[in-house]
Design an enzyme around this catalytic site. Structure first.
Site, PDB file in Angstrom:
ATOM      1  N   HIS A 187     -21.784  25.176   4.500  1.00  0.00           N
ATOM      2  CA  HIS A 187     -22.097  24.164   3.486  1.00  0.00           C
ATOM      3  C   HIS A 187     -21.916  22.746   4.020  1.00  0.00           C
ATOM      4  CE1 HIS A 187     -22.931  22.707  -0.458  1.00  0.00           C
ATOM      5  NE2 HIS A 187     -21.722  22.240  -0.683  1.00  0.00           N
ATOM      6  N   SER A 203     -24.007  18.424  -1.940  1.00  0.00           N
ATOM      7  CA  SER A 203     -23.554  19.497  -2.826  1.00  0.00           C
ATOM      8  C   SER A 203     -23.887  19.132  -4.282  1.00  0.00           C
ATOM      9  CB  SER A 203     -22.062  19.761  -2.627  1.00  0.00           C
ATOM     10  OG  SER A 203     -21.687  20.988  -3.222  1.00  0.00           O
ATOM     11  N   ASP A 221     -25.281  28.611   4.676  1.00  0.00           N
ATOM     12  CA  ASP A 221     -24.476  28.084   3.576  1.00  0.00           C
ATOM     13  C   ASP A 221     -24.130  29.206   2.598  1.00  0.00           C
ATOM     14  OD1 ASP A 221     -23.394  26.738   1.409  1.00  0.00           O
ATOM     15  OD2 ASP A 221     -24.803  25.072   1.523  1.00  0.00           O
TER      16      ASP A 221
END
Length: 732
Positions: free
Chosen positions: A696, A589, A664
């Site tokens: 995600h 991320s 995602d």
């Protein structure tokens, strides 16, 4: 630089080796390899332990338990059928401090059971509910079904509040993409007679075209199509049109709905809804789209009229309201606000006319959590890092005189507390770098701490690396940054080891704290088992260190963070046992963004990287988060260009693998695909791996597969010494 050692490995050949099935949260053996815990809840000022088969009343002065009721008892009392029974007591609650009533949930009903008489006191249908919120005061429940908002009263009468709910018009759910501390969309008044709820119009927000693909067990006999189907995500990208939010109020007695007269909701955020104790006034923090002008506004809950603007906070960078006002139980005319206006998150006392009466907490440390009140002592119970920036400790703070009293078991480590309803007791669940878990019950009146539970070390009998913690100076030459180092098993300081930097680096997160093994992730231990040294540094921009520490990254995300991470690299290069020619980096991320940033900005330093779900260009990220830290692409074009990795694709030299889930909804696939496109144009060669249908983060055992994938990439391109096995350890 200072360093502390948490635990040391042993070289005994009789010990077992930890695998990803042991260490990864998706692993088949993971549950058995984490420190055992106790699940509890409060029944007023009485502590109840919840288990699968029974609930136990815990004596707060001895820690001894006695059975309140069993799962078998409960299912017999409610007349459970095979399709409508309680399967576990982990989620039982005790909503009334003065009544022997347990709230339980079956697949079809919500039931209050009197566990002393063994009889059902009340029951309510709950079939088909989503986003439900039940109110103990009125026994009414708000819920969403088929996109519409409903309320069912205590007698079971169901009222449909909306008719225009859809993907475009969202009711009773979290808004503003879960930013600003928002996690739900309905808010009951204290007496349970009024319901405040969010309405979000996102019809003007662009759909991002995610796609669902058929499951592996697809067959035409099931009536399923073999064709992939659209699963669009409403996604307001930075600088583009965002949604519009309003707040409605439903009155159970009259059946009427009013909307708060807050004005045009365009480019505004409405956060942290709170009620006054009488249930007549609603308080909301209102924030402009630039997120630098925050106002606390009160509204008449009956008419929706604006009453007053009570407080205003501005900042030349951003203000981020995360907590609703909290009224004092002993004074309905005074409430607490949390703010970072003095540079650190602290409590301030206000009256309902908007006058600040005092600053309740102060210092160069942060209030991390509010646990509750001790009404008798006129005190709040909080968690803070006053003792140490990487600790979390529990304090009781007297509102009248500001006196702070340390309440947790030993003033060290990382403490997760919960306060009883009246604040008489604190349940203190904690660990230290060398203690997996201890639990104590603290009497706030006399400070007595009753030992309740000590978890055994689940890794006993296994090889365990050495975990160290220390500090280095940030790139500013002044600020202390905390790091964690995990050394390989059989560590020999005369040898040189390949080293992997694990990084996150973004706001609202940190990696290093005073928990067991300094909060080391299982994957780090796995890699240390295979001959790697791991290094983790919390750079400026991460959480819990004050406003200036976080805001240094404003309008140029990644730049100061990289400077700090490179100070970590300088430190590593000073160590004789770090092989500076074998440096890798991994993160997910924001950490994926940092990984690609480091690989392309310092291509001669990092040989191998694995970036998961990376933001590639902040123009592709959402309005609320992205614009807080970067402003808009229109107002900060230089910052967006400087931080965009599309322009850095040409600089990639080392081996880089990018991993993503195809569905995602947080970091859209456009990020990774655009970077691949830029690499193709530039002639550079990253590797790419996807998890079909995953969001995600990878779910279930796929997470273990993911970490095997990450590990194997380092095994292949940043190999450790031959004495360490590089063979996969995951089996289907």
């Amino acid at each position: 630089m200072t360093a502390l050692t948490a635990s040391a490995q042993t070289n005994s050949g009789s010990l077992k080796t930890l695998t990803l099935e042991d260490l990864n949260f998706g692993g088949n053996n993971y549950a058995r390899m984490t420190p055992k815990n106790r699940w509890t809840t409060w029944w007023g000022d009485q502590l109840v332990r919840q288990d699968m088969e029974a609930c136990y009343l815990v004596n707060p002065t001895t820690g001894k338990e006695k059975v309140l009721f069993t799962l078998e008892n409960l299912n017999r009392w409610i007349g459970a059928s095979d399709s409508n029974k309680v399967h576990s007591l982990y989620y039982v609650s005790f909503p009334y401090a003065d009544k022997s009533l347990a709230l339980v949930q079956t697949p079809k009903e919500r039931i209050l059971v009197n566990f002393k008489s063994g009889k059902v006191s009340w029951r309510q249908n709950s079939s088909g509910e989503t986003h439900q919120e039940w109110c103990p005061a009125s026994k009414a429940v708000a819920f969403v079904k088929d996109n519409q908002l409903f309320v069912a009263d205590a007698k079971g009468k169901v009222n449909q509040l909306t008719t225009d709910g859809s993907r475009d018009i969202v009711y009773g759910q979290s808004v503003h993409r879960d930013e600003f501390g928002i996690s739900k969309g309905t808010y009951w008044s204290p007496d349970g007679q009024k319901l405040a709820f969010y309405r979000m119009d996102q019809s003007m927000v662009t759909d991002y075209p995610l796609v669902n693909i058929p499951e592996l067990d697809w067959t035409p006999e099931k009536g399923q199509s073999r064709m992939a189907t659209l699963a669009p995500e409403k996604y307001p990208m930075a600088g583009e049109t965002s949604h519009k939010v309003t707040v409605g109020v439903y009155d159970l007695k009259t059946g009427h709905i009013v909307y708060l007269k807050a004005g045009d909701p365009t480019d505004r955020y409405f956060t942290n809804i709170a009620w006054n104790p009488a249930g007549t006034v609603i308080y909301i923090f209102e924030l402009n789209r630039d997120q630098n002008d925050c106002r606390l506004v009160s509204y008449n809950a009956q008419t929706g009229d604006k009453i007053a603007e009570l407080y205003r906070e501005t900042d030349d960078k951003y203000v981020e309201p995360l907590h609703p006002v909290t009224f004092l139980p002993w004074n309905p005319e005074e409430f607490l606000i949390q703010s970072r206006k003095d540079g650190y998150n602290h409590f301030y006392l206000f009256n309902t006319q908007g006058k600040q009466l005092k600053q309740v907490t102060s210092g160069k440390w942060e209030v991390l959590n509010f646990l509750g009140f001790n009404t008798k002592e006129h005190a709040i119970i909080i968690e803070s890092n006053e003792c140490n920036p990487i600790q979390k400790n529990i304090f009781m703070v007297n509102i009248d005189n500001g006196k702070r009293t340390l309440m947790d078991a030993d003033g060290k480590g990382w403490h997760d507390g919960s306060a009883s309803t009246g604040g008489k007791y604190i349940y203190d669940n904690y660990s230290t770098p060398t203690i997996p878990r201890k639990i104590a019950i603290v009497d706030t009146e006399n400070g007595h701490k009753t030992p309740y539970y000590t978890a055994a070390d689940p890794w006993k009998g296994y090889t365990v690396p050495t975990y160290e913690c220390g500090t280095i100076k940030a790139a500013d030459g002044v600020t202390d940054l905390y790091y964690r180092m995990v050394k390989p098993i059989h560590f020999d300081p005369k040898k040189k080891y390949p080293t992997i930097i694990y990084v996150y680096g973004g706001p609202h997160a940190h990696n290093v704290d005073a928990r067991w093994h300094y909060c080391s992730r299982g994957w780090e231990t796995y890699m240390a088992e295979h001959g790697y040294l791991l290094f983790i540094l919390d750079n400026r921009g991460s959480e819990n260190r004050g406003k200036a520490f976080e805001q240094v990254t404003f309008r140029h995300l990644g730049q100061e963070e990289m400077k700090d991470q490179m100070k970590g690299v300088d430190f590593l290069k000073s160590l004789p046992y770090v092989d500076a020619d074998r440096l890798g980096v991994h993160g997910w991320s924001f950490g994926g963004f940092m990984t690609v940033s480091l690989m392309t900005n310092y291509p001669d330093v990092f040989k191998v990287g694995v970036a998961g779900g990376p933001v590639i260009d902040w123009k592709f990220y959402e309005v609320m988060y992205g614009e807080r830290y970067m402003d808009t692409p229109q107002t900060n074009p230089e910052g967006y260009k400087q931080t965009s990795l599309l322009y850095k694709a040409k600089d990639l030299k080392g081996k880089l693998e990018i991993i993503m889930g195809t569905n995602d909804p947080v970091v859209l696939p456009q990020n990774e695909l655009s970077f691949l496109k830029a690499c193709i144009a530039a002639g550079t060669q990253p590797d790419f791996f996807v998890y079909p249908g995953e969001p995600h983060n990878m779910r279930g055992h796929q997470s273990t597969h993911l970490h095997e994938r990450i590990s194997q990439y380092f095994f292949d391109y940043l190999p450790s010494d031959p004495e360490y096995s590089q063979k996969p350890t995951v089996k289907p």
